[in-house]
Design a protein around this motif. Structure first.
Motif, PDB file in Angstrom:
ATOM      1  N   LEU A   1      93.678  78.401 171.804  1.00  9.16           N
ATOM      2  CA  LEU A   1      93.250  77.003 171.838  1.00  9.16           C
ATOM      3  C   LEU A   1      92.832  76.578 173.239  1.00  9.16           C
ATOM      4  N   SER A   2      93.663  76.901 174.227  1.00 11.94           N
ATOM      5  CA  SER A   2      93.379  76.436 175.587  1.00 11.94           C
ATOM      6  C   SER A   2      92.091  77.047 176.122  1.00 11.94           C
ATOM      7  N   GLU A   3      91.835  78.315 175.793  1.00  9.20           N
ATOM      8  CA  GLU A   3      90.596  78.959 176.244  1.00  9.20           C
ATOM      9  C   GLU A   3      89.379  78.284 175.616  1.00  9.20           C
ATOM     10  N   TYR A   4      89.492  77.975 174.334  1.00  7.96           N
ATOM     11  CA  TYR A   4      88.369  77.309 173.669  1.00  7.96           C
ATOM     12  C   TYR A   4      88.147  75.906 174.241  1.00  7.96           C
ATOM     13  N   ILE A   5      89.213  75.148 174.401  1.00 10.51           N
ATOM     14  CA  ILE A   5      89.106  73.781 174.920  1.00 10.51           C
ATOM     15  C   ILE A   5      88.479  73.788 176.311  1.00 10.51           C
ATOM     16  N   ASN A   6      88.864  74.742 177.138  1.00 12.41           N
ATOM     17  CA  ASN A   6      88.313  74.829 178.483  1.00 12.41           C
ATOM     18  C   ASN A   6      86.836  75.212 178.450  1.00 12.41           C
ATOM     19  N   ASN A   7      86.491  76.211 177.650  1.00 14.81           N
ATOM     20  CA  ASN A   7      85.101  76.687 177.614  1.00 14.81           C
ATOM     21  C   ASN A   7      84.155  75.682 176.965  1.00 14.81           C
ATOM     22  N   ALA A   8      84.623  75.038 175.896  1.00  9.92           N
ATOM     23  CA  ALA A   8      83.744  74.148 175.135  1.00  9.92           C
ATOM     24  C   ALA A   8      83.688  72.734 175.703  1.00  9.92           C
TER      25      ALA A   8
ATOM     26  N   ALA B   1     101.915  74.134 157.848  1.00 10.62           N
ATOM     27  CA  ALA B   1     103.289  74.363 158.277  1.00 10.62           C
ATOM     28  C   ALA B   1     103.395  74.975 159.663  1.00 10.62           C
ATOM     29  N   SER B   2     102.298  75.498 160.203  1.00  7.82           N
ATOM     30  CA  SER B   2     102.400  76.188 161.485  1.00  7.82           C
ATOM     31  C   SER B   2     101.114  76.034 162.289  1.00  7.82           C
ATOM     32  N   TYR B   3     101.236  76.220 163.610  1.00  6.08           N
ATOM     33  CA  TYR B   3     100.064  76.189 164.474  1.00  6.08           C
ATOM     34  C   TYR B   3      99.171  77.402 164.223  1.00  6.08           C
ATOM     35  N   LYS B   4      99.763  78.510 163.804  1.00  5.06           N
ATOM     36  CA  LYS B   4      98.972  79.692 163.473  1.00  5.06           C
ATOM     37  C   LYS B   4      98.023  79.377 162.320  1.00  5.06           C
ATOM     38  N   GLU B   5      98.549  78.729 161.288  1.00  7.81           N
ATOM     39  CA  GLU B   5      97.719  78.340 160.149  1.00  7.81           C
ATOM     40  C   GLU B   5      96.625  77.377 160.595  1.00  7.81           C
ATOM     41  N   TYR B   6      96.982  76.462 161.493  1.00 12.68           N
ATOM     42  CA  TYR B   6      95.999  75.496 161.994  1.00 12.68           C
ATOM     43  C   TYR B   6      94.884  76.207 162.769  1.00 12.68           C
ATOM     44  N   CYS B   7      95.249  77.137 163.629  1.00 17.60           N
ATOM     45  CA  CYS B   7      94.242  77.871 164.403  1.00 17.60           C
ATOM     46  C   CYS B   7      93.303  78.649 163.492  1.00 17.60           C
TER      47      CYS B   7
ATOM     48  N   GLN C   1      84.518  76.440 158.027  1.00 15.33           N
ATOM     49  CA  GLN C   1      84.804  75.083 157.541  1.00 15.33           C
ATOM     50  C   GLN C   1      85.506  74.257 158.608  1.00 15.33           C
ATOM     51  N   GLY C   2      86.449  74.880 159.316  1.00 17.23           N
ATOM     52  CA  GLY C   2      87.175  74.159 160.358  1.00 17.23           C
ATOM     53  C   GLY C   2      86.278  73.731 161.502  1.00 17.23           C
ATOM     54  N   MET C   3      85.353  74.598 161.894  1.00 17.76           N
ATOM     55  CA  MET C   3      84.425  74.244 162.966  1.00 17.76           C
ATOM     56  C   MET C   3      83.558  73.060 162.578  1.00 17.76           C
ATOM     57  N   SER C   4      83.264  72.940 161.290  1.00 16.46           N
ATOM     58  CA  SER C   4      82.414  71.846 160.809  1.00 16.46           C
ATOM     59  C   SER C   4      83.186  70.549 160.617  1.00 16.46           C
TER      60      SER C   4
ATOM     61  N   GLU D   1      86.980  70.051 161.230  1.00 15.48           N
ATOM     62  CA  GLU D   1      88.205  69.754 161.959  1.00 15.48           C
ATOM     63  C   GLU D   1      88.006  69.652 163.463  1.00 15.48           C
ATOM     64  N   MET D   2      86.972  70.294 163.998  1.00 14.37           N
ATOM     65  CA  MET D   2      86.836  70.372 165.454  1.00 14.37           C
ATOM     66  C   MET D   2      86.760  68.987 166.099  1.00 14.37           C
ATOM     67  N   VAL D   3      86.054  68.048 165.485  1.00 13.93           N
ATOM     68  CA  VAL D   3      85.951  66.707 166.080  1.00 13.93           C
ATOM     69  C   VAL D   3      87.316  66.029 166.131  1.00 13.93           C
ATOM     70  N   HIS D   4      88.170  66.296 165.133  1.00 12.91           N
ATOM     71  CA  HIS D   4      89.507  65.706 165.121  1.00 12.91           C
ATOM     72  C   HIS D   4      90.385  66.354 166.196  1.00 12.91           C
ATOM     73  N   MET D   5      90.236  67.659 166.377  1.00  8.95           N
ATOM     74  CA  MET D   5      90.989  68.343 167.427  1.00  8.95           C
ATOM     75  C   MET D   5      90.618  67.787 168.797  1.00  8.95           C
ATOM     76  N   VAL D   6      89.323  67.598 169.032  1.00  9.43           N
ATOM     77  CA  VAL D   6      88.869  67.056 170.314  1.00  9.43           C
ATOM     78  C   VAL D   6      89.430  65.659 170.535  1.00  9.43           C
ATOM     79  N   ASP D   7      89.400  64.834 169.494  1.00  8.01           N
ATOM     80  CA  ASP D   7      89.982  63.495 169.604  1.00  8.01           C
ATOM     81  C   ASP D   7      91.449  63.566 170.012  1.00  8.01           C
ATOM     82  N   ALA D   8      92.158  64.561 169.463  1.00 12.03           N
ATOM     83  CA  ALA D   8      93.588  64.666 169.719  1.00 12.03           C
ATOM     84  C   ALA D   8      93.894  65.101 171.143  1.00 12.03           C
TER      85      ALA D   8
END
Length: 271
Positions: free
Chosen positions: A9-16, A43-49, A56-59, A61-68
């Motif tokens: 997650l941190s690598e993606y957040i930094n790069n993107a 139930a887990s961060y692994k499932e979330y990742c 589907q997640g990139m389309s 969920e990504m905007v919600h992750m960025v908001d968070a």
């Protein structure tokens, strides 16, 4: 959250998005994403990742992750010395010797929920009312769709307006008819001189169609490393008109950077 999931997650957040996410921020990231796990019934961060990085997640969920994960601290007339310098030096200089019609174009990059945009609007409205043949338009951009929606709505809690002078409150703010709500809204005439759109400062080019007289990009670069800061400032400079000004946050420094702009104050640069 496992180290593997955090690193992914941190690598993606930094790069993107340019946001530094060192190991010390692991607990913060966990806390900010807990609501997303709950909303998705995971139930887990692994499932979330696994979902986040799926097609589907990139389309979806990504905007919600960025908001968070983005920090959206802002206030009306934050760092007031910038507004003084804008009023007393920059705006008169930009309009000096101009005959005919002139529309001042201003960009608030990283505008969050809009307080900076509407602070600028009040200042610009007061200035253009004194100079015949002048008008203004302000563009606000942010990476967070949630914050942009709040900016467009322009409704704020009454306890957020303490730094707005009373005479400006009377002129530009509308109180809710429902006094129990204790909210205000920026008036329609002021909102009409603004527009908002999503923009990621990590993009290779910035999809804003104007060249601007003034750009405010304050307290955004502090989340980027030095190389990214320099690249962002130079891309912002490309969107400035000759003689235009870039305002940075008071905690941000441009020392030892190779820039196409000239510092005129510690956090104000000119093209």
């Amino acid at each position: 959250m496992t180290t593997r999931d955090f690193n992914r997650l941190s690598e993606y957040i930094n790069n993107a998005y340019g946001i530094k996410m060192p190991e010390a921020k692991k607990v913060m990231l966990e806390c900010r994403l807990q609501k997303r796990l709950a909303a998705l019934n995971m139930a887990s961060y692994k499932e979330y990742c696994e979902y986040l990085f799926s097609e589907q997640g990139m389309s979806h969920e990504m905007v919600h992750m960025v908001d968070a994960v983005t920090t959206n601290k802002t206030d009306f007339f934050r760092e007031p010395s910038h507004f003084d310098f804008l009023t007393q030096q920059v705006l008169p200089e930009l309009c000096e010797g101009y005959n005919g019609y002139k529309e001042l174009k201003v960009w608030s990059a990283g505008c969050s929920s809009g307080e900076e945009v509407y602070s600028l609007a009040m200042v610009l409205q007061e200035f253009t009312e004194m100079i015949s043949g002048t008008d203004y338009h302000i563009t606000g951009t942010d990476v967070s769709l949630t914050m942009l929606a709040k900016a467009v709505e322009a409704v704020y809690a009454e306890d957020r307006i303490a730094d707005i002078p009373m005479w400006l409150r009377k002129k530009y703010l509308l109180r809710s008819r429902d006094r129990a709500k204790q909210t205000i809204r920026i008036n329609a005439e002021t909102r009409a001189r603004t527009d908002f759109k999503r923009l990621n400062l990590m993009d290779d080019t910035y999809d804003v169609h104007n060249k601007f007289d003034v750009i405010f990009c304050r307290n955004v670069l502090i989340y980027f490393d030095k190389a990214t800061q320099c690249a962002v400032i130079n891309k912002l400079a490309e969107k400035l008109k000759p003689g235009g000004y870039l305002f940075l946050g008071h905690s941000e420094t441009v020392s030892n950077m190779q820039l196409t702009l000239t510092p005129v104050q510690p956090t104000v640069l000119k093209k």
